[in-house]
Design a protein around this motif. Structure first.
Motif, PDB file in Angstrom:
ATOM      1  N   VAL A   1       0.859  -1.190   0.000  1.00  0.00           N
ATOM      2  CA  VAL A   1       0.000   0.000   0.000  1.00  0.00           C
ATOM      3  C   VAL A   1       0.891   1.233   0.000  1.00  0.00           C
ATOM      4  CG1 VAL A   1      -1.755   1.298   1.238  1.00  0.00           C
ATOM      5  CG2 VAL A   1      -1.851  -1.198   1.216  1.00  0.00           C
ATOM      6  N   LYS A   2       0.738   2.058  -1.014  1.00  0.00           N
ATOM      7  CA  LYS A   2       1.484   3.315  -1.099  1.00  0.00           C
ATOM      8  C   LYS A   2       0.544   4.472  -0.755  1.00  0.00           C
ATOM      9  CE  LYS A   2       4.847   1.823  -4.567  1.00  0.00           C
ATOM     10  NZ  LYS A   2       5.444   2.107  -5.914  1.00  0.00           N
ATOM     11  N   THR A   3       1.027   5.363   0.051  1.00  0.00           N
ATOM     12  CA  THR A   3       0.232   6.519   0.470  1.00  0.00           C
ATOM     13  C   THR A   3       0.976   7.786   0.107  1.00  0.00           C
ATOM     14  OG1 THR A   3      -0.651   5.244   2.326  1.00  0.00           O
ATOM     15  CG2 THR A   3      -0.956   7.629   2.385  1.00  0.00           C
ATOM     16  N   VAL A   4       0.284   8.705  -0.566  1.00  0.00           N
ATOM     17  CA  VAL A   4       0.863   9.982  -0.968  1.00  0.00           C
ATOM     18  C   VAL A   4       0.111  11.090  -0.239  1.00  0.00           C
ATOM     19  CG1 VAL A   4       1.387  11.534  -2.882  1.00  0.00           C
ATOM     20  CG2 VAL A   4       1.490   9.058  -3.221  1.00  0.00           C
ATOM     21  N   HIS A   5       0.849  11.864   0.579  1.00  0.00           N
ATOM     22  CA  HIS A   5       0.256  12.975   1.320  1.00  0.00           C
ATOM     23  C   HIS A   5       0.571  14.295   0.621  1.00  0.00           C
ATOM     24  CE1 HIS A   5       0.802   9.872   4.545  1.00  0.00           C
ATOM     25  NE2 HIS A   5      -0.444  10.230   4.796  1.00  0.00           N
ATOM     26  N   GLN A   6      -0.346  15.226   0.745  1.00  0.00           N
ATOM     27  CA  GLN A   6      -0.135  16.559   0.190  1.00  0.00           C
ATOM     28  C   GLN A   6       0.713  17.390   1.142  1.00  0.00           C
ATOM     29  OE1 GLN A   6      -0.788  18.286  -2.587  1.00  0.00           O
ATOM     30  NE2 GLN A   6      -1.688  16.542  -3.654  1.00  0.00           N
ATOM     31  N   GLU A   7       1.474  18.306   0.575  1.00  0.00           N
ATOM     32  CA  GLU A   7       2.271  19.205   1.395  1.00  0.00           C
ATOM     33  C   GLU A   7       1.391  20.308   1.983  1.00  0.00           C
ATOM     34  OE1 GLU A   7       4.603  22.226  -1.198  1.00  0.00           O
ATOM     35  OE2 GLU A   7       4.499  20.382  -2.380  1.00  0.00           O
ATOM     36  N   TYR A   8       1.924  20.987   2.976  1.00  0.00           N
ATOM     37  CA  TYR A   8       1.189  22.066   3.639  1.00  0.00           C
ATOM     38  C   TYR A   8       0.910  23.198   2.640  1.00  0.00           C
ATOM     39  CZ  TYR A   8       0.100  25.621   7.112  1.00  0.00           C
ATOM     40  OH  TYR A   8      -0.529  26.603   7.836  1.00  0.00           O
ATOM     41  N   PRO A   9      -0.261  23.837   2.642  1.00  0.00           N
ATOM     42  CA  PRO A   9      -1.314  23.753   3.668  1.00  0.00           C
ATOM     43  C   PRO A   9      -2.393  22.713   3.402  1.00  0.00           C
ATOM     44  CG  PRO A   9      -1.758  25.605   2.248  1.00  0.00           C
ATOM     45  CD  PRO A   9      -0.481  24.987   1.738  1.00  0.00           C
ATOM     46  N   TRP A  10      -2.333  22.007   2.261  1.00  0.00           N
ATOM     47  CA  TRP A  10      -3.363  21.004   1.978  1.00  0.00           C
ATOM     48  C   TRP A  10      -3.191  19.788   2.881  1.00  0.00           C
ATOM     49  CZ3 TRP A  10      -1.362  24.191  -1.701  1.00  0.00           C
ATOM     50  CH2 TRP A  10      -2.277  24.917  -2.477  1.00  0.00           C
ATOM     51  N   GLY A  11      -1.964  19.420   3.156  1.00  0.00           N
ATOM     52  CA  GLY A  11      -1.685  18.289   4.030  1.00  0.00           C
ATOM     53  C   GLY A  11      -0.693  18.673   5.105  1.00  0.00           C
ATOM     54  N   GLU A  12      -0.020  17.675   5.651  1.00  0.00           N
ATOM     55  CA  GLU A  12       0.897  17.909   6.770  1.00  0.00           C
ATOM     56  C   GLU A  12       2.353  17.629   6.421  1.00  0.00           C
ATOM     57  OE1 GLU A  12       0.015  19.316   9.406  1.00  0.00           O
ATOM     58  OE2 GLU A  12      -2.151  19.144   9.328  1.00  0.00           O
ATOM     59  N   CYS A  13       2.642  17.148   5.218  1.00  0.00           N
ATOM     60  CA  CYS A  13       4.017  16.772   4.914  1.00  0.00           C
ATOM     61  C   CYS A  13       4.839  17.981   4.478  1.00  0.00           C
ATOM     62  CB  CYS A  13       4.056  15.691   3.838  1.00  0.00           C
ATOM     63  SG  CYS A  13       3.996  16.308   2.139  1.00  0.00           S
ATOM     64  N   ASN A  14       6.155  17.815   4.555  1.00  0.00           N
ATOM     65  CA  ASN A  14       7.102  18.856   4.141  1.00  0.00           C
ATOM     66  C   ASN A  14       8.136  18.214   3.225  1.00  0.00           C
ATOM     67  OD1 ASN A  14       8.948  20.910   3.815  1.00  0.00           O
ATOM     68  ND2 ASN A  14       9.085  21.420   5.976  1.00  0.00           N
ATOM     69  N   PRO A  15       8.050  18.429   1.911  1.00  0.00           N
ATOM     70  CA  PRO A  15       8.972  17.761   0.979  1.00  0.00           C
ATOM     71  C   PRO A  15      10.397  18.280   1.051  1.00  0.00           C
ATOM     72  CG  PRO A  15       7.591  19.329  -0.200  1.00  0.00           C
ATOM     73  CD  PRO A  15       7.087  19.303   1.216  1.00  0.00           C
ATOM     74  N   ASN A  16      10.634  19.377   1.753  1.00  0.00           N
ATOM     75  CA  ASN A  16      11.974  19.971   1.802  1.00  0.00           C
ATOM     76  C   ASN A  16      12.859  19.367   2.894  1.00  0.00           C
ATOM     77  OD1 ASN A  16      11.262  21.844  -0.253  1.00  0.00           O
ATOM     78  ND2 ASN A  16      10.243  23.115   1.260  1.00  0.00           N
ATOM     79  N   ILE A  17      12.293  18.554   3.781  1.00  0.00           N
ATOM     80  CA  ILE A  17      13.088  17.961   4.852  1.00  0.00           C
ATOM     81  C   ILE A  17      13.854  16.753   4.315  1.00  0.00           C
ATOM     82  CG2 ILE A  17      13.013  16.831   7.100  1.00  0.00           C
ATOM     83  CD1 ILE A  17      10.641  18.464   7.824  1.00  0.00           C
ATOM     84  N   LYS A  18      15.150  16.755   4.507  1.00  0.00           N
ATOM     85  CA  LYS A  18      16.009  15.646   4.116  1.00  0.00           C
ATOM     86  C   LYS A  18      16.736  15.121   5.350  1.00  0.00           C
ATOM     87  CE  LYS A  18      14.994  16.397  -0.230  1.00  0.00           C
ATOM     88  NZ  LYS A  18      14.102  15.479  -0.965  1.00  0.00           N
ATOM     89  N   LEU A  19      16.945  13.810   5.387  1.00  0.00           N
ATOM     90  CA  LEU A  19      17.658  13.190   6.491  1.00  0.00           C
ATOM     91  C   LEU A  19      19.115  12.970   6.118  1.00  0.00           C
ATOM     92  CD1 LEU A  19      15.032  10.566   7.713  1.00  0.00           C
ATOM     93  CD2 LEU A  19      15.359  12.919   8.464  1.00  0.00           C
ATOM     94  N   GLN A  20      19.993  13.123   7.075  1.00  0.00           N
ATOM     95  CA  GLN A  20      21.424  12.993   6.817  1.00  0.00           C
ATOM     96  C   GLN A  20      21.878  11.544   6.769  1.00  0.00           C
ATOM     97  OE1 GLN A  20      23.392  15.272   9.842  1.00  0.00           O
ATOM     98  NE2 GLN A  20      22.556  17.232   9.156  1.00  0.00           N
ATOM     99  N   ASN A  21      21.223  10.668   7.510  1.00  0.00           N
ATOM    100  CA  ASN A  21      21.703   9.287   7.646  1.00  0.00           C
ATOM    101  C   ASN A  21      20.797   8.267   6.979  1.00  0.00           C
ATOM    102  OD1 ASN A  21      23.997   9.767   9.740  1.00  0.00           O
ATOM    103  ND2 ASN A  21      22.227  10.814  10.622  1.00  0.00           N
ATOM    104  N   PHE A  22      19.742   8.723   6.318  1.00  0.00           N
ATOM    105  CA  PHE A  22      18.826   7.813   5.635  1.00  0.00           C
ATOM    106  C   PHE A  22      18.560   8.332   4.233  1.00  0.00           C
ATOM    107  CE2 PHE A  22      17.855   7.631  10.180  1.00  0.00           C
ATOM    108  CZ  PHE A  22      18.012   6.277  10.437  1.00  0.00           C
TER     109      PHE A  22
END
Length: 505
Positions: A286-307
């Motif tokens: 099951v794949k789930t796609v969330h909308q970015e703010y303000p439509w949703g709660e996700c933030n596509p600009n956040i990147k992780l350093q170790n993952f």
């Protein structure tokens, strides 16, 4: 400073004089010309209904058309307002789509023994249960009571073993994976072994991940449903043990199915298989796609350093690691990053209080867009259905007893058989979409303009031109004509006095 202020005053005066000069070149129209301009605009504008108010000679018809136009404008304003209010509530719709494919990527599966430590090692270091309980606080919110069993013994142990590495102890004396614990491994008809598993630390100590995204170069895929990964474990209840006082009462294998790019989460998401059982697991993707703010709660600009990919669990671990490393100068081995491993003294004196501080101050939060770790914009989950049957059968019991040179009782109490496969070669996509996009909003507003007033973009430009022209005339009147009128002064009073005196004479 005075010269600068004077230059600013001169510059402002110079700008005002330029504006006055520009406006004075355009003569102010007479009242007749202004009335003619208003009349020409009213009969030529594409805003429907206005010309009917001007052209009709009957006062009753003029009033009727005035009411019609004002009513239409009122309805138009109300409709546009409601459309804008609806748009700025950022509504979304959720679509579900099932896609069928010829081959599907097999997920990562992390396996752990419910009995975490080797019995011989625990006999020498009985305090290891409590030490590991303290260390695993970095993964979960747990309270450690000062009066809990073994705490005094643990404190004495920490003082006398300054250089003791609990990570090395768990890695060397925890559950291990070799030919004696992994008796059989089959992936889609091909043999596999311990080399296909990657070691990972979890709250269950040593765990091993099949099809780990960092260790498997070629992505493992399946092309037939009903076949996948088949494993036969020997949990070694006598060789491995755990502390029932901490809630570890079961014997068997716990495993979690997750994306190869995600951190395994066994707490609340793990599936347990008891000893002497054959577990058949059928899963779906099951794949789930969330909308970015303000439509949703996700933030596509956040990147992780170790993952390589973002996940809330990975983000939460990195957030804790950053705060602990900054405060304590070391890094718990259960958290990602590069740094000096925290010793036991650091765990007691700094790491544990810092975890309480992080929780109390809410420094690492999960969920909403303004939290430390918002939801991921895209995530893949593997909901599974599990069924059990007794393992092995009487005939298979004799066969395995002879093959492994073990008693039938030992086989019943220590062997765990697990099969994991896809139920169908399809995956479901649950996607959030914007209920109203900008083009749809413009089309809706344009439709309302046309329905109630017959207006368009050209009509709006006509109105803007009309307002701008009247605004320029007002500016000419206030900036040029009024100052000219105020410059005229009446004759001095002494002339009148002289005149009166002459008349008196």
């Amino acid at each position: 400073m005075e010269q600068i202020e004077k230059s600013k005053v001169y510059a402002e005066k110079g700008l005002l004089e330029k504006v006055k000069l520009c406006l004075s070149r355009n003569p102010l129209p007479s009242p007749t010309d202004r009335k003619k301009f208003d009349h020409d605009f009213a009969i030529s504008t594409s805003f429907h209904g206005v010309h009917n108010i001007v052209r009709n000679r009957s006062k009753i018809r003029k009033v009727i058309w005035l009411v019609v136009v004002l009513g239409s404008v009122s309805l138009l304003v109300w409709q546009i307002y409601s459309r804008l209010v609806n748009y700025f509530t950022w509504p979304i719709t959720t679509s579900i789509e099932v896609q069928y494919v010829e081959k599907m990527e097999f997920p990562a599966v992390t396996f752990c023994n419910l009995n975490r430590f080797q019995t011989d090692a625990v006999a020498k270091f009985s305090v290891i249960f409590f030490l590991w309980h303290v260390v695993s606080k970095v993964l979960h919110r747990e309270e450690i009571s000062a009066n809990s069993t073994g705490s005094k013994e643990a404190v004495d142990f920490v003082k006398s073993h300054q250089n003791f590495s609990i990570a090395e102890f768990i890695k060397n004396n925890g559950f291990y994976l070799n030919s004696s614990t992994l008796l059989d491994c089959d992936f889609f008809g091909m043999p596999c072994g311990p080399k296909d598993f990657a070691h990972v630390f979890t709250e269950y100590g040593n765990c091993f991940t099949f099809n780990n995204g960092e260790t498997i170069q070629a992505k493992k895929k399946v092309s037939v449903s009903g076949r996948g990964l088949s494993l036969l474990f020997n949990i070694g209840q006598e060789e491995f043990t755990d502390n029932p006082a901490l809630g570890f009462l079961d014997a068997g294998i716990i495993f979690a199915i997750h994306s190869p790019k995600k951190v395994p989460q066994l707490d609340g998401l793990g599936l347990s298989t008891p000893a002497g059982m054959h577990a058949r697991v059928t899963m779906r993707q099951v794949k789930t796609v969330h909308q970015e703010y303000p439509w949703g709660e996700c933030n596509p600009n956040i990147k992780l350093q170790n993952f390589s990919s973002y996940s809330t669990s990975g983000c939460l671990k990195e957030c804790k690691a950053q705060h602990i490393k900054k405060r304590c100068g070391c890094l718990p081995f259960l958290l990602p990053g590069n740094g000096i491993e925290c010793d036991l003294q650091k765990y007691y004196n700094c790491v544990s209080p810092m975890l309480d501080h992080i929780e109390f101050k809410e420094l690492c939060t999960v969920g909403t867009h303004n939290s430390s770790c918002p939801v991921s914009c895209e995530e893949t989950e593997y909901p599974a259905t599990i069924s059990y049957s007794s393992f092995p059968s009487k005939k298979a019991l004799k066969y395995l007893s002879k093959k492994l040179n073990k008693s039938q009782k030992y086989i019943r109490e220590n062997l765990v058989n697990i099969e994991i496969n896809y139920s169908d070669l399809n995956y479901k996509i649950t996607q959030q979409q914007k209920a109203v996009s900008v083009p749809e909003l413009l089309a809706d507003v344009g439709g309302q303009l046309g329905l109630f007033c017959g207006a368009s973009i050209i009509t709006i430009i006509e109105i803007i031109e009309y307002i701008f022209t009247n605004f320029c005339w007002i500016c000419i009147f206030f900036l040029v004509k009024i100052p000219e009128m105020t410059q005229w002064t009446p004759p001095p009073q002494n002339h009148l006095g002289n005149k009166n005196r002459i008349e008196e004479c």
